[in-house]
Design a protein around this motif. Structure first.
Motif, PDB file in Angstrom:
ATOM      1  N   THR A 146       0.760  -1.042   0.198  1.00  0.00           N
ATOM      2  CA  THR A 146      -0.016  -0.055   0.031  1.00  0.00           C
ATOM      3  C   THR A 146       1.027   1.431  -0.042  1.00  0.00           C
ATOM      4  OG1 THR A 146      -0.081   0.164   2.430  1.00  0.00           O
ATOM      5  CG2 THR A 146      -1.773  -1.260   1.408  1.00  0.00           C
ATOM      6  N   GLU A 147       0.457   2.227  -0.435  1.00  0.00           N
ATOM      7  CA  GLU A 147       1.064   3.666  -0.328  1.00  0.00           C
ATOM      8  C   GLU A 147       1.604   3.924   1.167  1.00  0.00           C
ATOM      9  OE1 GLU A 147      -0.872   6.936  -1.826  1.00  0.00           O
ATOM     10  OE2 GLU A 147      -1.380   6.176  -3.864  1.00  0.00           O
ATOM     11  N   GLU A 148       0.723   3.663   2.098  1.00  0.00           N
ATOM     12  CA  GLU A 148       1.348   3.756   3.530  1.00  0.00           C
ATOM     13  C   GLU A 148       2.376   2.879   3.858  1.00  0.00           C
ATOM     14  OE1 GLU A 148      -0.559   3.601   8.028  1.00  0.00           O
ATOM     15  OE2 GLU A 148      -1.771   3.055   6.287  1.00  0.00           O
ATOM     16  N   GLN A 149       2.375   1.657   3.490  1.00  0.00           N
ATOM     17  CA  GLN A 149       3.446   0.775   3.460  1.00  0.00           C
ATOM     18  C   GLN A 149       4.754   1.072   2.938  1.00  0.00           C
ATOM     19  OE1 GLN A 149       1.447  -2.866   2.383  1.00  0.00           O
ATOM     20  NE2 GLN A 149       1.163  -3.700   4.441  1.00  0.00           N
ATOM     21  N   ASN A 150       4.584   1.506   1.590  1.00  0.00           N
ATOM     22  CA  ASN A 150       5.955   1.908   0.978  1.00  0.00           C
ATOM     23  C   ASN A 150       6.684   3.198   1.814  1.00  0.00           C
ATOM     24  OD1 ASN A 150       6.095   0.337  -1.297  1.00  0.00           O
ATOM     25  ND2 ASN A 150       4.478   1.142  -2.668  1.00  0.00           N
ATOM     26  N   GLU A 151       5.419   4.041   2.177  1.00  0.00           N
ATOM     27  CA  GLU A 151       6.080   5.234   2.700  1.00  0.00           C
ATOM     28  C   GLU A 151       6.854   5.023   4.040  1.00  0.00           C
ATOM     29  OE1 GLU A 151       7.260   9.378   3.442  1.00  0.00           O
ATOM     30  OE2 GLU A 151       6.920   7.762   1.658  1.00  0.00           O
ATOM     31  N   LYS A 152       6.234   4.004   4.739  1.00  0.00           N
ATOM     32  CA  LYS A 152       6.646   3.696   6.055  1.00  0.00           C
ATOM     33  C   LYS A 152       8.162   3.024   5.877  1.00  0.00           C
ATOM     34  CE  LYS A 152       5.869   1.071  10.301  1.00  0.00           C
ATOM     35  NZ  LYS A 152       4.935   0.415  11.099  1.00  0.00           N
ATOM     36  N   LEU A 153       8.479   2.206   5.044  1.00  0.00           N
ATOM     37  CA  LEU A 153       9.594   1.585   4.716  1.00  0.00           C
ATOM     38  C   LEU A 153      10.284   2.546   4.058  1.00  0.00           C
ATOM     39  CD1 LEU A 153       8.856  -1.866   3.245  1.00  0.00           C
ATOM     40  CD2 LEU A 153       9.254  -1.109   5.415  1.00  0.00           C
ATOM     41  N   ARG A 154      10.077   3.532   3.305  1.00  0.00           N
ATOM     42  CA  ARG A 154      11.040   4.472   2.829  1.00  0.00           C
ATOM     43  C   ARG A 154      11.526   5.393   3.762  1.00  0.00           C
ATOM     44  NH1 ARG A 154      11.936   9.451   1.500  1.00  0.00           N
ATOM     45  NH2 ARG A 154      10.164  10.049   2.875  1.00  0.00           N
ATOM     46  N   GLN A 155      10.683   5.854   4.689  1.00  0.00           N
ATOM     47  CA  GLN A 155      11.095   6.739   5.715  1.00  0.00           C
ATOM     48  C   GLN A 155      12.155   5.993   6.485  1.00  0.00           C
ATOM     49  OE1 GLN A 155       8.322   8.837   7.904  1.00  0.00           O
ATOM     50  NE2 GLN A 155       6.926   9.142   5.907  1.00  0.00           N
ATOM     51  N   THR A 156      11.780   4.937   6.752  1.00  0.00           N
ATOM     52  CA  THR A 156      12.823   4.089   7.756  1.00  0.00           C
ATOM     53  C   THR A 156      14.066   3.793   7.228  1.00  0.00           C
ATOM     54  OG1 THR A 156      10.971   2.756   8.580  1.00  0.00           O
ATOM     55  CG2 THR A 156      13.038   1.587   8.760  1.00  0.00           C
ATOM     56  N   LEU A 157      14.149   3.269   5.862  1.00  0.00           N
ATOM     57  CA  LEU A 157      15.521   3.313   5.103  1.00  0.00           C
ATOM     58  C   LEU A 157      15.936   4.596   5.182  1.00  0.00           C
ATOM     59  CD1 LEU A 157      13.953   0.723   2.446  1.00  0.00           C
ATOM     60  CD2 LEU A 157      15.606   0.335   4.350  1.00  0.00           C
ATOM     61  N   ASP A 158      15.408   5.509   4.602  1.00  0.00           N
ATOM     62  CA  ASP A 158      16.115   6.917   4.436  1.00  0.00           C
ATOM     63  C   ASP A 158      16.727   7.305   5.494  1.00  0.00           C
ATOM     64  OD1 ASP A 158      16.882   9.197   2.950  1.00  0.00           O
ATOM     65  OD2 ASP A 158      15.116  10.074   3.307  1.00  0.00           O
ATOM     66  N   CYS A 159      16.086   7.079   6.792  1.00  0.00           N
ATOM     67  CA  CYS A 159      16.745   7.543   8.142  1.00  0.00           C
ATOM     68  C   CYS A 159      17.709   6.812   8.473  1.00  0.00           C
ATOM     69  CB  CYS A 159      15.432   7.464   9.205  1.00  0.00           C
ATOM     70  SG  CYS A 159      14.322   8.777   9.031  1.00  0.00           S
ATOM     71  N   PHE A 160      17.808   5.628   8.195  1.00  0.00           N
ATOM     72  CA  PHE A 160      18.702   4.834   9.188  1.00  0.00           C
ATOM     73  C   PHE A 160      19.638   4.071   8.235  1.00  0.00           C
ATOM     74  CE2 PHE A 160      14.959   5.226  12.000  1.00  0.00           C
ATOM     75  CZ  PHE A 160      15.628   5.863  13.021  1.00  0.00           C
ATOM     76  N   LEU A 161      19.329   3.860   6.875  1.00  0.00           N
ATOM     77  CA  LEU A 161      20.617   3.258   6.163  1.00  0.00           C
ATOM     78  C   LEU A 161      21.898   4.028   6.102  1.00  0.00           C
ATOM     79  CD1 LEU A 161      18.740   2.085   2.575  1.00  0.00           C
ATOM     80  CD2 LEU A 161      19.767   0.889   4.402  1.00  0.00           C
ATOM     81  N   PRO A 162      22.950   3.551   6.648  1.00  0.00           N
ATOM     82  CA  PRO A 162      24.017   4.237   6.936  1.00  0.00           C
ATOM     83  C   PRO A 162      25.042   4.402   5.493  1.00  0.00           C
ATOM     84  CG  PRO A 162      24.449   2.130   7.678  1.00  0.00           C
ATOM     85  CD  PRO A 162      23.168   2.267   7.086  1.00  0.00           C
ATOM     86  N   ASP A 163      25.935   5.363   5.735  1.00  0.00           N
ATOM     87  CA  ASP A 163      27.009   5.423   4.612  1.00  0.00           C
ATOM     88  C   ASP A 163      27.938   4.294   4.888  1.00  0.00           C
ATOM     89  OD1 ASP A 163      25.967   7.777   3.331  1.00  0.00           O
ATOM     90  OD2 ASP A 163      26.873   8.951   4.883  1.00  0.00           O
ATOM     91  N   LYS A 164      28.270   4.169   6.053  1.00  0.00           N
ATOM     92  CA  LYS A 164      29.270   2.935   6.480  1.00  0.00           C
ATOM     93  C   LYS A 164      28.448   2.003   7.461  1.00  0.00           C
ATOM     94  CE  LYS A 164      33.462   5.597   5.594  1.00  0.00           C
ATOM     95  NZ  LYS A 164      34.621   6.332   6.074  1.00  0.00           N
ATOM     96  N   ILE A 165      28.611   0.873   7.399  1.00  0.00           N
ATOM     97  CA  ILE A 165      28.298  -0.008   8.368  1.00  0.00           C
ATOM     98  C   ILE A 165      28.400   0.335   9.939  1.00  0.00           C
ATOM     99  CG2 ILE A 165      29.940  -1.852   8.672  1.00  0.00           C
ATOM    100  CD1 ILE A 165      26.034  -2.224   7.855  1.00  0.00           C
ATOM    101  N   GLU A 166      29.466   0.857  10.187  1.00  0.00           N
ATOM    102  CA  GLU A 166      29.855   1.039  11.579  1.00  0.00           C
ATOM    103  C   GLU A 166      29.075   2.510  12.170  1.00  0.00           C
ATOM    104  OE1 GLU A 166      33.511   2.271   9.059  1.00  0.00           O
ATOM    105  OE2 GLU A 166      31.961   0.530   9.326  1.00  0.00           O
ATOM    106  N   GLU A 167      28.276   3.075  11.121  1.00  0.00           N
ATOM    107  CA  GLU A 167      27.756   4.162  11.635  1.00  0.00           C
ATOM    108  C   GLU A 167      26.220   4.066  11.801  1.00  0.00           C
ATOM    109  OE1 GLU A 167      28.613   7.016   8.281  1.00  0.00           O
ATOM    110  OE2 GLU A 167      30.607   7.211   8.765  1.00  0.00           O
ATOM    111  N   ILE A 168      25.750   2.812  11.856  1.00  0.00           N
ATOM    112  CA  ILE A 168      24.290   2.564  12.033  1.00  0.00           C
ATOM    113  C   ILE A 168      23.963   3.164  13.452  1.00  0.00           C
ATOM    114  CG2 ILE A 168      22.644   0.860  12.818  1.00  0.00           C
ATOM    115  CD1 ILE A 168      23.421  -1.019  10.488  1.00  0.00           C
ATOM    116  N   ASP A 169      22.762   3.860  13.317  1.00  0.00           N
ATOM    117  CA  ASP A 169      22.332   4.533  14.568  1.00  0.00           C
ATOM    118  C   ASP A 169      21.544   3.517  15.398  1.00  0.00           C
ATOM    119  OD1 ASP A 169      21.437   6.245  16.520  1.00  0.00           O
ATOM    120  OD2 ASP A 169      20.346   7.567  15.081  1.00  0.00           O
ATOM    121  N   LYS A 170      22.199   2.802  16.271  1.00  0.00           N
ATOM    122  CA  LYS A 170      21.228   1.699  16.898  1.00  0.00           C
ATOM    123  C   LYS A 170      20.552   2.649  18.043  1.00  0.00           C
ATOM    124  CE  LYS A 170      25.020  -1.732  16.785  1.00  0.00           C
ATOM    125  NZ  LYS A 170      26.074  -2.572  17.495  1.00  0.00           N
TER     126      LYS A 170
END
Length: 345
Positions: A146-170
């Protein structure tokens, strides 16, 4: 230029983005003995249509074996449905690649009992969320959120995908309301053979959870920490095993847990999948034959079963190359060829 689908800010300048990560896709569709890019020879099956595609490094002998003569028209329309241009910016493509590279390391670890894959549940959730989201926005893999599900995943990924793996905001991801309700189960064939058929299949009847068969994995992904569909709908005959699989979700330092299953179960699951594919495809054929029968002035609303059988024999003839069978063009050709035999002289 269109904007990146992930960040919605930068220009989508990246070419050749893989919707499904190459380390999984190559095990589904690469020709035998080849693991690099451009060696794919794949097929997609839809209602009333089968399509195929091939990489530019596949040798002419292999293409001839699969298609017969390759024409300029074949080359012109040849395009991989899961490799696309101008969907992400270079920066977001790099972030996706970072999580993929880390998760790819888990393929080296396996066991015959429930085991830790080697990454945290944070990395696992971001990885599988990225795969499902990309498949959904691409729209060519059967995944339609759904549009809502797509947007939820997009926001999650945009917020938390790191440039480097050690930079993940746990800390940030553990406290984020968007992510807390997301969870998944992952099952993997622990002794899958190289020559076993591999699949990319999104089960159309499952919403809670979403069920994805990809390579030797089964991924059940939930948006509200609920797996209720497993109690009421058949999932390739492995419902009980899915119920027993541990739930992976965001936790302080929790590790991803995988439930393994054996090759016998994998083959049974693949057999169930083939039945679903056949029902979808053959159901469409039956409707098509009846439509042609009525349109050509036949008696009644359905084509005689004997005629359908004859058309199917023509369509599946051993003389036809694998890459040509079941395409819309061949369905039409076979149907008209057989029907002409019975046309008034």
């Amino acid at each position: 230029m269109v904007k990146c689908k992930l960040c919605n800010a930068k220009d989508a300048d990246k070419k050749g983005s893989h919707i499904v990560p190459h380390f999984l896709l190559k095990r589904i569709e690469n020709i035998e003995g080849k693991t690099g890019r451009d060696y794919e020879l794949g097929f997609t099956i839809e209602k009333l249509n089968a399509k195929s595609y091939f990489g530019r490094s596949v040798q002419p002998e292999k293409l001839e074996e699969t298609y017969g003569e390759i024409t300029d028209a074949d080359i012109a329309k040849n395009k991989h449905p899961l490799i696309v241009d101008n969907i992400f910016c270079s920066e977001c493509e790099s972030r996706l690649a970072t999580i993929e590279s880390k998760y790819a390391e888990t393929t080296k670890t396996t066991n015959t009992k429930d085991y830790e894959s080697g990454v945290s549940s944070i990395i696992g959730l971001l990885f599988w969320a990225s795969v499902i989201w990309r498949m959904s926005i691409n729209g060519k893999s059967g995944v339609k959120l759904t549009e809502e599900q797509n947007e939820k995943l997009r926001q999650t990924l945009d917020c938390f995908l790191p440039d480097k793996i050690e930079e993940i905001d746990k800390k940030g991801i553990n406290e984020n309301g968007l992510v807390k309700s997301l969870s998944y189960k992952i099952l993997r064939s622990c002794d899958c053979k190289d020559d076993d058929a591999k699949w990319l299949f999104f089960h159309p009847e499952f919403n809670n959870p979403l069920c994805l068969l990809i390579d030797e994995y089964v991924v059940c992904f939930s948006f509200d920490d609920n797996f209720k569909d497993i109690d009421s709908k058949d999932c390739l005959g492995i419902n009980e095993m899915i119920k027993q699989a541990p739930i992976n979700k965001i936790g302080s330092d929790s590790n991803e847990i995988v439930k393994p299953f054996d090759n016998v179960t994998y083959k049974k699951m693949a057999s169930s999948l083939l039945k679903i594919i056949q029902e979808v495809y053959l159901g469409g054929l039956d409707e098509f034959f009846d439509m042609v029968h009525v349109a050509s002035g036949g008696k009644g609303k359905t084509m005689p079963s004997e005629l359908k059988t004859e058309i199917m024999a023509e369509l599946t003839s051993e003389e036809k190359k694998t890459g040509r069978k079941f395409t819309q063009e061949e369905i039409k050709k076979s149907t008209m060829k057989v029907m002409k035999r019975y046309a008034p002289k």
